[in-house]
Design an enzyme around this catalytic site. Structure first.
Site, PDB file in Angstrom:
ATOM      1  CG  ASP A   1      90.431   1.542 -56.605  1.00  0.00           C
ATOM      2  OD1 ASP A   1      90.784   1.224 -55.457  1.00  0.00           O
ATOM      3  OD2 ASP A   1      89.381   2.168 -56.833  1.00  0.00           O
TER       4      ASP A   1
ATOM      5  CD  GLU B   1      88.229   4.002 -51.282  1.00  0.00           C
ATOM      6  OE1 GLU B   1      87.793   4.717 -50.361  1.00  0.00           O
ATOM      7  OE2 GLU B   1      88.850   4.474 -52.261  1.00  0.00           O
ATOM      8  CD  GLU B   2      89.840   6.476 -54.838  1.00  0.00           C
ATOM      9  OE1 GLU B   2      88.814   7.144 -54.615  1.00  0.00           O
ATOM     10  OE2 GLU B   2      90.929   6.712 -54.300  1.00  0.00           O
TER      11      GLU B   2
ATOM     12  CD  GLU C   1      91.623   5.346 -48.108  1.00  0.00           C
ATOM     13  OE1 GLU C   1      92.347   6.189 -48.663  1.00  0.00           O
ATOM     14  OE2 GLU C   1      90.762   4.682 -48.712  1.00  0.00           O
TER      15      GLU C   1
END
Length: 360
Positions: free
Chosen positions: A53, A115-116, A144
């Site tokens: 995402d 994840e966001e 990341e």
């Protein structure tokens, strides 16, 4: 929005490389899926992971279409180029140059959802050892954007709403009400005293070596000539590794409850989101030493949160390491510098050789 299409795209690409792919729906989150692509068998092995995402975007602030990859000035521009979909493309490119038919230990690629926002994808992984009947691996790298410098530790994050409910009344006579704004003044003073106590703990690996507590938002009352009947404060708390979110929330409630009770105010404390635990992988861990050797940089720490602690809870040893800069994340004109690509590919190949191709 659903992440099904990007999961299906990745599943097809990794299947073409010979991986067994599993698309796993996330219970309670319609349209959300994790992907596990696995190759090889046996104990140990390596997990390469990322999230599928992105954050929303404001297209007028972009110099090009955020949903279309654009190359200019030695950079690749587009939503997710740094944070962090490019990592999957680099994995695919790196693996094409390796003898995957000679794996000594398993290689797993994990792509997660949300994840966001909710972290539901990473949280679901904690149930996979039972669901799949096997451990996911021994070592994990989450791609990341760290500028290809390894990270082995980060602070936790929680955001809390603290609300006081009093009694409104005419300001000409304070006895007509119970002023929540005045009560919040005492609550804030106590929070600052608590912060001073928390900051007696230090961890020099962090740029800011102490836990932080930020007073970020407050709203109370509606008119100067009216006793404030309700007041709400939002705080951001970032604890060091070893400081558990649940214990911190309980400690805060224990300190604030007597203040509200003494002022005859109702206190309500609620998390604004579930929170992200702090992460710490030991400096002695094999994956930490490996990435330090491959990158030439010591493993450090950051203040932003990742899916790392959820992988560590699965029994893996996890580092955060990927191309791009966190400074580009969540920004208009997000980009990945072209000069990060080949070093990232070599790094991925080095990790696969070390943990999957060489004899254990």
């Amino acid at each position: 929005q659903s992440n099904r299409q990007v999961i299906e795209l990745l599943a097809g690409w990794f299947a073409d490389l010979g991986f067994a792919v599993e698309t796993l729906a996330i219970p309670g989150h319609a349209g959300k899926f994790n992907l596990i692509a696995s190759l090889g068998s046996g104990p140990g092995g390596l997990v390469l992971s990322g999230h599928t995402d992105t954050v929303p975007f404001d297209e007028p602030l972009w110099s090009s279409n955020p949903l279309q990859l654009c190359e200019r000035d030695g950079r690749l521009y587009g939503l997710g180029t740094a944070d962090m979909k490019s990592f999957f493309g680099l994995i695919l490119h790196a693996l094409q140059g390796l003898p995957l038919g000679r794996l000594q230990r398993p290689l797993l690629i994990i792509a997660t959802a949300d994840e966001e926002s909710s972290m539901c994808g990473a949280q679901q992984l904690q149930h996979l050892d039972r669901q799949l009947g096997r451990q996911l691996g021994r070592h994990a790298v989450i791609g990341e954007p760290t500028g290809l410098r390894p990270i082995r530790s980060h602070k936790g994050i929680t955001m809390e709403s603290i609300r006081l409910q009093g009694q409104a009344g005419h300001s000409s006579n304070p006895a007509l009400g119970r002023n929540a704004l005045e009560g919040m003044h005492q609550i804030i003073s106590e929070l600052l005293r608590w912060r001073d106590e928390l900051q007696q703990q230090r961890n020099p690996i962090f740029e800011v070596p102490v836990p932080t507590l930020n007073l970020g938002h407050i709203h109370g009352g509606d008119n100067p000539n009216r006793i404030c009947g309700a007041c709400e404060l939002h705080i951001d708390l970032r604890p060091l590794p070893g400081m558990e979110l649940g214990e911190l929330r309980a400690a805060m409630a224990k300190r604030l409850a007597p203040i509200a009770e003494g002022l005859q105010l109702q206190l309500q404390i609620q998390p604004l989101f579930e929170g992200i635990p702090a992460m710490e992988t030991p400096a002695s861990a094999e994956i930490v030493q490996a990435v330090e050797q491959l990158t030439g940089h010591p493993a450090g720490a950051v203040a932003f949160g990742t899916e790392g602690p959820y992988f560590n809870r699965l029994g893996l040893e996890t580092v955060i390491l990927g191309p791009g800069s966190i400074d580009q994340a969540h920004q208009p004109n997000e980009y990945l510098a072209l000069d990060q690509i080949e070093p990232a590919v070599r790094l991925i190949q080095g990790l696969v050789r070390r943990f999957c191709l060489e004899p254990g």
